[in-house]
Write a protein that holds these residues in place. Structure first.
Motif, PDB file in Angstrom:
ATOM      1  N   PRO A 131       0.812  -1.229   0.000  1.00  0.00           N
ATOM      2  CA  PRO A 131       0.000   0.000   0.000  1.00  0.00           C
ATOM      3  C   PRO A 131       0.839   1.270   0.000  1.00  0.00           C
ATOM      4  O   PRO A 131       0.490   2.246  -0.674  1.00  0.00           O
ATOM      5  CB  PRO A 131      -0.813  -0.134   1.292  1.00  0.00           C
ATOM      6  N   ALA A 132       1.963   1.256   0.729  1.00  0.00           N
ATOM      7  CA  ALA A 132       2.817   2.443   0.757  1.00  0.00           C
ATOM      8  C   ALA A 132       3.374   2.749  -0.624  1.00  0.00           C
ATOM      9  O   ALA A 132       3.450   3.921  -1.040  1.00  0.00           O
ATOM     10  CB  ALA A 132       3.949   2.241   1.758  1.00  0.00           C
ATOM     11  N   ALA A 133       3.771   1.712  -1.354  1.00  0.00           N
ATOM     12  CA  ALA A 133       4.319   1.915  -2.696  1.00  0.00           C
ATOM     13  C   ALA A 133       3.275   2.485  -3.644  1.00  0.00           C
ATOM     14  O   ALA A 133       3.547   3.407  -4.429  1.00  0.00           O
ATOM     15  CB  ALA A 133       4.862   0.597  -3.233  1.00  0.00           C
ATOM     16  N   VAL A 134       2.055   1.950  -3.578  1.00  0.00           N
ATOM     17  CA  VAL A 134       0.995   2.433  -4.464  1.00  0.00           C
ATOM     18  C   VAL A 134       0.611   3.871  -4.128  1.00  0.00           C
ATOM     19  O   VAL A 134       0.426   4.712  -5.013  1.00  0.00           O
ATOM     20  CB  VAL A 134      -0.234   1.501  -4.378  1.00  0.00           C
ATOM     21  N   LEU A 135       0.500   4.171  -2.835  1.00  0.00           N
ATOM     22  CA  LEU A 135       0.161   5.542  -2.432  1.00  0.00           C
ATOM     23  C   LEU A 135       1.272   6.521  -2.797  1.00  0.00           C
ATOM     24  O   LEU A 135       1.004   7.689  -3.110  1.00  0.00           O
ATOM     25  CB  LEU A 135      -0.103   5.584  -0.930  1.00  0.00           C
ATOM     26  N   ALA A 136       2.520   6.062  -2.766  1.00  0.00           N
ATOM     27  CA  ALA A 136       3.622   6.925  -3.180  1.00  0.00           C
ATOM     28  C   ALA A 136       3.490   7.314  -4.646  1.00  0.00           C
ATOM     29  O   ALA A 136       3.735   8.466  -5.036  1.00  0.00           O
ATOM     30  CB  ALA A 136       4.961   6.232  -2.928  1.00  0.00           C
ATOM     31  N   GLY A 137       3.089   6.349  -5.471  1.00  0.00           N
ATOM     32  CA  GLY A 137       2.867   6.658  -6.883  1.00  0.00           C
ATOM     33  C   GLY A 137       1.739   7.650  -7.080  1.00  0.00           C
ATOM     34  O   GLY A 137       1.842   8.586  -7.884  1.00  0.00           O
ATOM     35  N   GLY A 138       0.643   7.482  -6.323  1.00  0.00           N
ATOM     36  CA  GLY A 138      -0.459   8.430  -6.412  1.00  0.00           C
ATOM     37  C   GLY A 138      -0.064   9.817  -5.944  1.00  0.00           C
ATOM     38  O   GLY A 138      -0.455  10.833  -6.549  1.00  0.00           O
ATOM     39  N   GLY A 139       0.737   9.867  -4.883  1.00  0.00           N
ATOM     40  CA  GLY A 139       1.213  11.160  -4.403  1.00  0.00           C
ATOM     41  C   GLY A 139       2.079  11.873  -5.415  1.00  0.00           C
ATOM     42  O   GLY A 139       1.970  13.103  -5.602  1.00  0.00           O
ATOM     43  N   TRP A 140       2.954  11.118  -6.073  1.00  0.00           N
ATOM     44  CA  TRP A 140       3.803  11.709  -7.119  1.00  0.00           C
ATOM     45  C   TRP A 140       2.937  12.341  -8.215  1.00  0.00           C
ATOM     46  O   TRP A 140       3.176  13.478  -8.644  1.00  0.00           O
ATOM     47  CB  TRP A 140       4.702  10.631  -7.712  1.00  0.00           C
ATOM     48  N   LEU A 141       1.923  11.611  -8.688  1.00  0.00           N
ATOM     49  CA  LEU A 141       1.077  12.118  -9.769  1.00  0.00           C
ATOM     50  C   LEU A 141       0.309  13.359  -9.333  1.00  0.00           C
ATOM     51  O   LEU A 141       0.210  14.334 -10.084  1.00  0.00           O
ATOM     52  CB  LEU A 141       0.105  11.023 -10.220  1.00  0.00           C
ATOM     53  N   ALA A 142      -0.247  13.323  -8.117  1.00  0.00           N
ATOM     54  CA  ALA A 142      -1.035  14.460  -7.648  1.00  0.00           C
ATOM     55  C   ALA A 142      -0.176  15.715  -7.514  1.00  0.00           C
ATOM     56  O   ALA A 142      -0.596  16.813  -7.901  1.00  0.00           O
ATOM     57  CB  ALA A 142      -1.688  14.113  -6.309  1.00  0.00           C
ATOM     58  N   LEU A 143       1.033  15.566  -6.977  1.00  0.00           N
ATOM     59  CA  LEU A 143       1.914  16.719  -6.816  1.00  0.00           C
ATOM     60  C   LEU A 143       2.438  17.238  -8.153  1.00  0.00           C
ATOM     61  O   LEU A 143       2.735  18.426  -8.300  1.00  0.00           O
ATOM     62  CB  LEU A 143       3.089  16.352  -5.907  1.00  0.00           C
TER      63      LEU A 143
END
Length: 415
Positions: A382-394
């Protein structure tokens, strides 16, 4: 016209490119080939989950298809511009057929391992890297400049139609027979496109050849000096890197978080492909109405949002819905970037420009697969997937400020 926009006497039908026999035949054959490729990709990804517990190795199966684009993509672009593009595609398809046949044989005899599976995945990826610039640059030869955006969208539909149906068929086939028949079926799927390419005889002038390194330098120089193209490349890199959190880790998520099997994985990819098809049907109209910047920004945010339920839920239905949204966002972004790149690249170096775009975008996808695979192994999925989502949002507000998508006529190459 007085306002400087391109003449549009009437709206162009999204299906207009099908009036060209060459495009129609290649589109159908390419659909069959893509279907086989998706079945094989499902088989390879799921086979790796049975061969190892490492999230990194599982993620590298996805990266194996894109790393060659990063490593040899610019050379492939120079090859596409220096040689007959039809012949380049034929050689690439023949190479992928041979690699897939070898993978099927090794798997059938039970001698496949994690490293050999990655080797064959890379081999097929090399064929894709060589084929892709020649194929994309040949679209103008099939339909002409006026129908290019519609042809690109239809090619995206073909890929994603295969992506919606192929994974489900692949998951079912693998659950019933194992991966070897899936690999063998993909081997046969290359034959249709090879036959069509052998029969296609486009009327083109012989390409003007130049030394390989000089040809590559010309393409790199153009992309570096063109401000609109640079901005498209920046958007492609950022999106590819973040999207890898979904693309590369989905097999691990299905196995470890959803406690699913081959069919569940195929259905998740099928939902992704279905969303891609639906978006491809109207993304052109959306770009004309709102512009590429809004389409790419909204699609990137939608992909980021879809990663949240993927990371946090263990319900298959929720992941299927998120995959559907991610598929729409994927096509909305990449189709817009591809069209922007093609319309701003001179025909003489089109193959090189497209190969650079692909090397940047899919190289970022491979890099992201490695980074997020490492995060999943060292921390949690989950941390890896959320990190990817955070990158895209930022990335959206930052790139909107420093690398906005080109305006409608900005940097556009006249036909």
């Amino acid at each position: 016209m007085a306002d400087g926009s391109e003449p549009r006497p009437a709206p162009v039908s999204p299906l207009a490119p099908f009036q060209f026999p060459a495009f129609r035949a290649i589109w159908i054959a390419n659909l069959a080939s893509n279907m086989g490729s998706m079945i094989q990709s499902v088989g390879a990804a799921w086979l790796m989950t049975e061969l190892t517990q490492s999230h990194l190795l599982i993620a590298l199966v996805n990266a194996g298809a894109t790393i060659p684009i990063l490593l040899i993509g610019v050379f492939a672009g120079a090859i596409a511009d220096n040689y007959d593009r039809r012949r380049v595609m034929l050689w690439a398809q023949a190479g992928m057929l041979a690699a897939s046949a070898a993978l099927a044989a090794v798997t059938w005899f039970g001698t496949i391992g994690p490293l050999s599976l990655l080797f064959f995945t890379l081999a097929v990826g090399c064929g894709t890297a060589v084929n892709s610039p020649a194929w994309q640059a040949s679209v103008r030869q099939q339909v002409g400049h006026a129908h290019l955006p519609q042809a690109i969208a239809l090619n995206s539909i073909a890929f994603n139609l295969a992506r919606s149906v192929g994974p489900a068929l692949g998951g079912l086939l693998i659950s019933l027979t194992g991966p070897a028949p899936a690999f063998a079926l993909n081997t046969l799927s290359y034959l249709a496109l090879i036959v069509v390419l052998l029969r296609w005889k486009p009327e083109t002038e012989p390409p003007k050849r130049s030394p390989m390194l000089a040809a590559i330098a010309t393409g790199l120089r153009f992309c570096a000096q063109s401000d609109p193209v640079r901005r498209v490349l920046m958007r492609g890199f950022s999106f590819g890197f973040g999207a890898a959190a979904f693309q590369a880790l989905l097999p691990s998520l299905v196995r470890d978080q959803l406690r699913g099997g081959e069919l569940d994985y195929g259905l998740c990819l099928g939902a992704f492909g279905l969303g891609s098809i639906i978006c491809a049907l109207w993304v052109g109209a959306a770009r004309r109405r709102w512009g590429s910047e809004i389409v790419v920004s909204v699609a990137t945010l939608a992909f980021a949002a879809a990663l949240v339920p993927v990371a946090l839920t263990d319900q298959v239905g929720a992941v299927l819905a998120a995959a559907f949204i991610a598929g729409m966002a994927w096509v909305g972004t990449l189709t817009s970037l591809n069209v922007a790149m093609q319309l701003r690249s001179p025909d003489a170096i089109l193959g090189r420009c497209l190969s650079i775009y692909q090397a940047v975008t899919f190289g970022a996808l491979a890099l992201g697969a490695w980074v997020f695979g490492m995060i999943a192994d060292l921390w949690t999925l989950p941390a890896a997937v959320l990190a990817g989502g955070g990158w895209l949002a930022l990335s959206v507000p930052i790139l909107h400020a420093v690398a906005p998508m080109p305006g409608r006529d900005e940097g556009r190459i006249a036909p």
